[in-house]
Design a protein around this motif. Structure first.
Motif, PDB file in Angstrom:
ATOM      1  N   ALA A 192       0.884  -5.917   4.819  1.00  0.00           N
ATOM      2  CA  ALA A 192      -0.324  -5.324   4.244  1.00  0.00           C
ATOM      3  C   ALA A 192      -0.323  -5.360   2.722  1.00  0.00           C
ATOM      4  CB  ALA A 192      -0.475  -3.886   4.733  1.00  0.00           C
ATOM      5  N   MET A 193       0.869  -5.370   2.117  1.00  0.00           N
ATOM      6  CA  MET A 193       0.958  -5.330   0.653  1.00  0.00           C
ATOM      7  C   MET A 193       1.170  -6.705   0.022  1.00  0.00           C
ATOM      8  SD  MET A 193       3.073  -1.904  -0.295  1.00  0.00           S
ATOM      9  CE  MET A 193       4.619  -2.715   0.073  1.00  0.00           C
ATOM     10  N   MET A 194       1.315  -7.750   0.829  1.00  0.00           N
ATOM     11  CA  MET A 194       1.654  -9.046   0.274  1.00  0.00           C
ATOM     12  C   MET A 194       0.581  -9.580  -0.683  1.00  0.00           C
ATOM     13  SD  MET A 194       4.159 -11.052   0.107  1.00  0.00           S
ATOM     14  CE  MET A 194       5.164 -10.391   1.435  1.00  0.00           C
ATOM     15  N   LYS A 195      -0.638  -9.082  -0.531  1.00  0.00           N
ATOM     16  CA  LYS A 195      -1.698  -9.521  -1.440  1.00  0.00           C
ATOM     17  C   LYS A 195      -1.386  -9.128  -2.885  1.00  0.00           C
ATOM     18  CE  LYS A 195      -4.610  -5.391  -0.993  1.00  0.00           C
ATOM     19  NZ  LYS A 195      -5.957  -4.869  -0.702  1.00  0.00           N
ATOM     20  N   PHE A 196      -0.604  -8.072  -3.080  1.00  0.00           N
ATOM     21  CA  PHE A 196      -0.214  -7.705  -4.432  1.00  0.00           C
ATOM     22  C   PHE A 196       0.744  -8.736  -5.011  1.00  0.00           C
ATOM     23  CE2 PHE A 196      -2.059  -3.770  -3.157  1.00  0.00           C
ATOM     24  CZ  PHE A 196      -2.457  -3.141  -4.323  1.00  0.00           C
ATOM     25  N   GLY A 197       1.625  -9.269  -4.151  1.00  0.00           N
ATOM     26  CA  GLY A 197       2.528 -10.313  -4.610  1.00  0.00           C
ATOM     27  C   GLY A 197       1.781 -11.580  -4.965  1.00  0.00           C
ATOM     28  N   SER A 198       0.883 -12.011  -4.102  1.00  0.00           N
ATOM     29  CA  SER A 198       0.102 -13.218  -4.399  1.00  0.00           C
ATOM     30  C   SER A 198      -0.841 -12.991  -5.579  1.00  0.00           C
ATOM     31  CB  SER A 198      -0.694 -13.647  -3.163  1.00  0.00           C
ATOM     32  OG  SER A 198      -1.622 -12.647  -2.774  1.00  0.00           O
ATOM     33  N   GLY A 199      -1.191 -11.702  -5.800  1.00  0.00           N
ATOM     34  CA  GLY A 199      -2.054 -11.380  -6.937  1.00  0.00           C
ATOM     35  C   GLY A 199      -1.415 -11.711  -8.275  1.00  0.00           C
TER      36      GLY A 199
ATOM     37  N   LEU B 215       3.738  -6.901 -10.049  1.00  0.00           N
ATOM     38  CA  LEU B 215       5.103  -6.923 -10.567  1.00  0.00           C
ATOM     39  C   LEU B 215       5.835  -5.640 -10.203  1.00  0.00           C
ATOM     40  CD1 LEU B 215       4.401  -8.452 -14.112  1.00  0.00           C
ATOM     41  CD2 LEU B 215       5.545  -9.600 -12.198  1.00  0.00           C
ATOM     42  N   ALA B 216       5.127  -4.517 -10.281  1.00  0.00           N
ATOM     43  CA  ALA B 216       5.743  -3.235  -9.925  1.00  0.00           C
ATOM     44  C   ALA B 216       6.097  -3.179  -8.450  1.00  0.00           C
ATOM     45  CB  ALA B 216       4.794  -2.086 -10.278  1.00  0.00           C
ATOM     46  N   MET B 217       5.342  -3.888  -7.625  1.00  0.00           N
ATOM     47  CA  MET B 217       5.572  -3.876  -6.188  1.00  0.00           C
ATOM     48  C   MET B 217       6.624  -4.887  -5.752  1.00  0.00           C
ATOM     49  SD  MET B 217       3.776  -1.503  -4.964  1.00  0.00           S
ATOM     50  CE  MET B 217       4.181  -1.886  -3.276  1.00  0.00           C
ATOM     51  N   MET B 218       7.119  -5.714  -6.672  1.00  0.00           N
ATOM     52  CA  MET B 218       7.997  -6.812  -6.281  1.00  0.00           C
ATOM     53  C   MET B 218       9.231  -6.311  -5.534  1.00  0.00           C
ATOM     54  SD  MET B 218       9.548  -9.909  -8.613  1.00  0.00           S
ATOM     55  CE  MET B 218       7.923 -10.340  -9.203  1.00  0.00           C
TER      56      MET B 218
ATOM     57  N   GLY C  62      -0.480  -7.192   9.609  1.00  0.00           N
ATOM     58  CA  GLY C  62      -0.703  -6.563   8.309  1.00  0.00           C
ATOM     59  C   GLY C  62      -1.203  -7.556   7.282  1.00  0.00           C
ATOM     60  N   LEU C  63      -0.653  -8.765   7.297  1.00  0.00           N
ATOM     61  CA  LEU C  63      -1.063  -9.803   6.355  1.00  0.00           C
ATOM     62  C   LEU C  63      -2.502 -10.244   6.574  1.00  0.00           C
ATOM     63  CD1 LEU C  63       0.086 -11.646   4.081  1.00  0.00           C
ATOM     64  CD2 LEU C  63       0.661 -13.304   5.879  1.00  0.00           C
TER      65      LEU C  63
END
Length: 406
Positions: free
Chosen positions: A147-154, A341-344, A371-372
């Motif tokens: 669910a949070m991977m969009k932050f990484g790709s962001g 970056l904070a979520m890495m 989730g993805l």
């Protein structure tokens, strides 16, 4: 046997606080505060923006998680003389940004309060162990990662969109801590990103015009769908990720862990913070790890680091409007880049927890994929379905892993 563990008490904790208030405990407490008030704050602001909430809504959300999270940690640390730090679930904030899109802030407050009620009830019944056997940590963390991977790709998409500012922030994140050893990577990225944005004329906030916005109590509005898509996944994260991580850290450092009290008061914190539209004030894994580390000094005095952390967290929550206004002036993409970056490390940790044990691997993979996908079924968001489908897949394909957990 009493449900809530007995500790040395407030009188003992306050009496010994001055002699343990030193450079080691103060620095550890402040480091955990800097960590919690930079990247995680950006993540929460980004989540509120993704959900379509107003500045006033975001201010009271920030107030609730930092003030009540900070007070929760400071109170428990003083009573038990154990470095228990309170804050909120960073993955939970991220999930809420997706799950709450299209809903009102009052409906969000209802979902947050219910999450706190769930945690409180499970804490009072002592059923946390049984719940986690049917909701394995591997599947919970796979859901979080997906669910949070969009932050990484962001990080990639925002850097392509604004290579000057976001590119400089990304480079600073990786390079500055190698040069200045004690500089947190997210702080370096924040400073460099701001400097480059300001120098290039892309910083638009009018800091001279900032005015204080008071937090407010939110009237909750019932919405059954949000119990499934928000309340249950959030409660699972609080118990299965935050509390479990904090308890593991404290056990590793040789402390007697008041597990029931930590769960019960995380539920109370969720209910109180939910009244202010904040997603859950609970025991925090990362901040507890920082304050319980050997760098915080002798074992018997490390609880003071959590007290320092809690007080400074609460102060930040009171003046959080200024931080939000500051971030609001960032150029397009920078806040999302910094949040990514904070979520890495959170993403890396979630993936590691999901797949490193080798247990529940098919269920974890199913949860990760659901989730993805970000899919919504019957108006219920992907976090809930990721948990349900992940558990069902594991029950079918790897029931032996459930038996091994008994």
């Amino acid at each position: 046997m009493k449900l809530l563990e007995k500790g040395p008490g407030f009188k003992s904790g306050l009496a010994d606080l001055p002699k343990h208030l030193n450079g080691s405990t103060i620095s550890a407490g402040l480091i955990s505060t800097v960590f919690g008030c930079t990247g995680p704050c950006l993540v929460t602001v980004a989540a509120a923006s993704a959900a379509g909430f107003t500045l006033e809504d975001t201010v009271t959300w920030i107030f609730g998680i930092y003030v009540f999270g900070g007070l929760l940690g400071a109170i428990l640390a003083t009573y038990y003389k154990v470095p228990i730090s309170g804050a909120y679930s960073i993955p939970g904030a991220t999930l809420m940004g997706t799950a709450l899109a299209g809903y009102t802030f009052n409906e969000a407050a209802f979902a947050f309060i219910i999450a706190g009620v769930i945690v409180l009830i499970i804490g009072l019944t002592g059923a946390i162990g049984k719940i986690m056997k049917f909701l394995p940590l591997e599947i919970v963390m796979a859901m979080v990662a997906g669910a949070m991977m969009k932050f990484g790709s962001g990080i990639v998409t925002t850097t392509v969109g604004n290579p000057l500012v976001c590119g400089a922030a990304v480079l600073a994140f990786f390079l500055v801590p190698r040069i200045i050893k004690k500089c947190p990577a997210v702080v370096a990225a924040l400073i460099v990103g701001f400097v480059v944005a300001f120098a290039s004329g892309q910083f638009t906030a009018d800091l001279s015009g900032m005015s204080y916005i008071a937090p407010r109590v939110i009237a909750p509005k019932f919405n059954a769908q949000l119990i499934l898509s928000c309340s249950i996944p959030l409660a699972a994260l609080v118990m299965g990720a935050e509390n479990a991580q904090a308890m593991g850290v404290l056990k590793t450092e040789g402390y007697d862990v008041p597990a029931n009290a930590m769960t019960v008061w995380s539920g109370v914190g969720g209910i109180v913070s939910g009244m202010f539209g904040a997603h859950n004030a609970n025991i925090a894994g990362p901040m507890t790890a920082i304050c319980a580390s050997p760098e915080a000094g002798p074992k018997e005095g490390r609880y003071v680091a959590s007290v320092v952390n809690g007080i400074t967290f609460a102060l930040f929550g009171v003046v959080g409007v200024y931080a939000i206004t500051f971030v609001g002036g960032f150029p397009s993409g920078l806040a999302n880049c910094l949040a990514g970056l904070a979520m890495m490390n959170v993403l890396i940790g979630a993936l590691k927890s999901a797949f490193s044990t080798g247990k529940f691997k098919y269920g974890a993979f199913a949860a990760f994929c659901v989730g993805l996908s970000g899919v919504t079924i019957l108006k219920v968001g992907c976090a809930f379905w990721a948990l349900v489908i992940g558990v069902v897949v594991s029950l079918i394909c790897e029931s032996k892993d459930f038996k091994a957990a008994d």
